[in-house]
Design a protein around this motif. Structure first.
Motif, short mmCIF file in Angstrom:
data_model
loop_
_atom_site.label_atom_id
_atom_site.label_comp_id
_atom_site.label_asym_id
_atom_site.label_seq_id
_atom_site.Cartn_x
_atom_site.Cartn_y
_atom_site.Cartn_z
N HIS A 51 70.33 50.47 44.07
CA HIS A 51 69.22 50.59 43.44
C HIS A 51 67.43 50.71 44.64
CE1 HIS A 51 70.45 49.92 39.78
NE2 HIS A 51 71.74 49.00 39.74
N ARG A 73 59.84 48.54 41.50
CA ARG A 73 61.12 48.30 40.63
C ARG A 73 62.07 48.20 41.07
NH1 ARG A 73 58.02 51.44 37.04
NH2 ARG A 73 58.78 53.20 37.56
N SER A 74 62.31 47.98 42.61
CA SER A 74 63.34 48.47 43.49
C SER A 74 63.50 47.45 43.93
CB SER A 74 63.89 50.23 44.31
OG SER A 74 62.48 49.96 44.95
N PHE A 98 63.04 44.24 41.49
CA PHE A 98 64.78 44.01 41.52
C PHE A 98 65.63 43.62 42.47
CE2 PHE A 98 69.16 45.19 42.63
CZ PHE A 98 69.80 45.40 41.79
N ARG A 114 67.64 40.07 42.64
CA ARG A 114 69.23 40.06 43.00
C ARG A 114 69.83 39.22 44.32
NH1 ARG A 114 73.76 40.42 44.67
NH2 ARG A 114 75.21 41.81 44.77
N ASN A 155 69.43 54.59 37.48
CA ASN A 155 69.96 53.44 36.80
C ASN A 155 71.16 53.25 36.01
OD1 ASN A 155 69.80 50.88 36.79
ND2 ASN A 155 68.50 50.59 35.19
N ARG A 214 72.71 46.87 36.72
CA ARG A 214 71.35 47.42 36.36
C ARG A 214 70.08 47.38 37.17
NH1 ARG A 214 72.87 51.09 33.00
NH2 ARG A 214 70.76 52.01 32.06
N ASN A 215 68.95 48.02 36.95
CA ASN A 215 67.69 47.03 37.34
C ASN A 215 66.83 46.85 36.50
OD1 ASN A 215 65.31 46.72 37.88
ND2 ASN A 215 65.43 48.11 39.64
#
Length: 652
Positions: free
Chosen positions: A451, A488-489, A492, A496, A536, A546-547
């Motif tokens: 991701h 967004r990565s 994440f 995470r 994704n 998933r993101n």
């Protein structure tokens, strides 16, 4: 250190001089990118089997601790008619009998030795020893003597090849009195150092270019160094991977006529209708006999497949929305409903770091993941490069120190800033069904989390380095299509893995990455598109997580942005009493949708059926909204005067 030395012929060294195998020549340092290094062994008798022998290289640096760093098992190899075995990369000429990677032999002060045994006897980090030693050479490139390493190998001299980027090799000589000398002189690979023995006639392979399209014809020319003294026939092959004789026509058995020194054959590539991907035939000699040897070999060509697939969705620079549906399981985000602040964060982490379902793959597995997840929508034989916004052949993955024209794996959250690195097992490629168990505290798995890894141009990846976003803004003049994706990565990654944070500014603390304000702006101005949703889905197939900021981009606002403290509710669950009168038309629509009502302005948001926001725009009463959507059913959320309602809209 000496350029030329004489070793006393003592009883101590007699097991070297009387042995079947000696180190005949070593070139540990070559000009430029240092890719023409080689080692040459010599047997007392020609065509001698090397079964049961192993070559071991020892690192004499402080960090190397006089221990092994590279071994070569010689089982299955035989010396030639001059008693020589040349070991080197495919850049060495004449072509080695035993091929190793380029730039693997260290410059020194180091040593190389031949032992009776196998590579399993010398795992990396094995201290140099005289046990089962056959021959050894300590060497350097104008470095201080490593007396400890010499002592471990029973040597009294260290041979200097020359300073950095020298044009010498270290060669072994024996005089009439059996005295051994080593000299640093011009290299003589695949030839006896004193000029005696059989003189080989090397054959060179050449083509006018190395890249062709299906249907093209091209010539291969074979040229000997000296004219042949009789008709000489030999064969070659082009097979490699999926490329075989079914992919071309042409003669692969050729003859250089007596008194001549070259022959040319023509190859025609078959233009089929199969999507096989780009392929790389390799020209290889098959049956050369003395005195003919390859000058070069394993010449790699590129055949570009014209049957590639074009996806129905766009590239990040020409994005589409709503074509690729999320493959999230039903109810994947249901546990978030009604939560806020830390409770929302924790519930989100419980989903994407669930040790019962989430998998971690190896760093080398990521290569295969990116070939699928970052595929160029315009050409299935390419990956899309994240910062330079262009396609590049999947075959051009970087495999050496030269990164020009290649692509590699870019950590959007840099390893040095995250505090995660490779482990030994990361070198394995074992596919999606072999994986590690992982959890929120498994920070080391951040190294291979797809991701947050993207296909990137090699030099541009180096340019970015470990800069924070905001310090690094991409190449000048590009469209910035990567910005929302990388935002967004890295967001994440904060959720995470415990121990990571995205913060304001440009911090120097390990575990922190900036700049949050910049990344929020990038996220808002570059919403998730079909390319990002497809990747994704692909990563989910491998990692089983998933993101969420691609599936539900509004979550970013509830954790870092304008809705901090608010309780999360799926936006399509909201429906107020329609106290404000309005109408939308036409429905079904094609390229325009009109809004008419009693309010002065409306906020219009389009969602896919799985609840993913595609875009938001504000329009005035009795105005229209331009549509760039694939045909299908969508959810339209209309907000005005503090109220909202959701309607279905069909796009033709």
């Amino acid at each position: 250190m000496k350029n030329t030395i004489t070793l006393a012929f003592t009883l101590f060294f007699s097991h070297f001089l009387m042995s079947q195998i000696v180190i005949n020549e070593l070139d540990c340092d070559t000009p430029g990118v240092d890719d023409k290094e080689f080692l040459e062994l010599k047997s007392d008798t020609p065509n001698f089997s090397l079964d049961g022998y192993v070559v071991v290289f020892f690192n004499g640096s402080t960090s190397g601790a006089d221990s092994s760093y590279f071994t070569i098992d010689l089982d299955g190899y035989t010396t030639d008619d001059n008693g020589l075995l040349l070991i080197g990369s495919d850049n060495v000429n004449p072509f080695p009998q035993l091929v190793i990677a380029s730039n693997v032999i260290q410059n020194g002060a180091d040593a190389v030795a031949v032992y009776l045994g196998s590579s399993t006897d010398f795992p990396e980090g094995t201290l140099a020893t005289q046990t089962n030693l056959i021959d050894a050479l300590a060497y350097d490139t104008a470095d201080a003597d490593d007396t400890v390493l010499m002592g471990l190998l029973g040597l009294t001299e260290q041979i200097n090849e020359g300073s950095s980027n020298n044009t010498n090799s270290i060669q072994r000589f024996v005089d009439m009195s059996s005295n051994v000398t080593y000299s640093s002189v011009s290299p003589t690979p695949r030839a006896l150092n004193d000029g005696s023995g059989i003189t080989y006639n090397p054959i060179t392979i050449s083509t006018t270019q190395t890249q062709f399209n299906e249907g093209d014809s091209f010539d291969i020319t074979f040229t000997t160094e000296q004219n042949v003294t009789g008709d000489y026939n030999f064969n070659f092959t082009l097979d490699n991977g999926g490329f075989s004789t079914a992919d071309f026509t042409g003669n692969t058995s050729v003859t250089i006529l007596n008194g001549q020194n070259s022959v040319t054959t023509s190859i025609t590539l078959i233009d089929d209708i199969l999507d096989e991907g780009d392929e790389e035939p390799i020209i290889k000699f098959e049956n050369l006999t003395t005195p003919y040897i390859p000058y070069n070999n394993f010449i790699k060509l590129r055949v570009v497949d014209n049957d590639f697939v074009v996806a129905p969705w766009g590239t990040p620079t020409n994005p589409t929305y709503g074509i690729v549906a999320s493959t999230q399981p039903s109810g994947y985000y249901d546990s978030l409903e009604g939560l806020a602040d830390n409770a929302l964060r924790q519930a989100l982490q419980d989903i994407i770091a669930n040790p019962a379902t989430v998998r971690a793959q190896t760093y080398n597995d990521v290569i295969d993941i990116l070939k699928e997840a970052d595929v160029n929508p315009e050409n299935s034989n390419q990956v899309w490069l994240v910062y330079t916004e262009q396609g590049r052949a999947k075959l051009d993955f970087q495999t050496s120190s030269n990164n020009v024209g290649t692509w590699n794996r870019e950590h959007t959250y840099p390893r040095s800033r995250g505090g995660f690195n490779n482990i030994d097992l990361d070198d394995i490629i074992d596919g999606p069904d072999v994986y590690w168990a992982t959890k929120a505290d498994s920070l080391r798995h951040g190294n291979s989390d797809a991701h947050a890894l993207r296909a990137a141009d090699g030099p541009e990846n180096s340019t970015r380095g470990n800069q924070h976003y905001g310090q690094y803004n991409g190449p000048v003049g590009n469209l910035g299509s990567f910005k929302g994706d990388v935002a967004r990565s890295v967001l994440f990654m904060e959720i995470r893995y415990n121990g990571l944070a995205v913060v304001n500014g440009f911090p120097s603390t390990t575990g922190e990455l900036g700049d949050l304000t910049t990344l929020l702006d990038w996220h808002r101005n570059d919403p998730p598109d079909d390319f990002e949703m497809n990747r994704n889905n692909i990563v989910y197939n491998w990692q089983k997580n998933r993101n969420p900021f691609i599936d539900q981009p509004d979550l970013v606002e509830y954790i870092w942005g304008n809705n901090i403290g608010d309780s999360w509710t799926n936006p399509l669950n909201i429906e107020d009493v329609d106290s404000v009168r309005f109408s939308i038309y036409p429905n079904p629509a094609k390229d325009k949708l009109y809004i008419s009502g009693t309010s002065s302005n409306y906020t219009i948001s389009f969602y896919s059926l799985d609840g993913r926001k595609l875009f938001t725009e504000k329009i005035l009463n009795n105005n229209f909204l331009k549509l760039h959507l694939a045909s299908g059913l969508y959810m339209l959320k209309i907000e005005t005067e503090g109220k909202s309602i959701v309607k279905k809209v069909f796009i033709k």
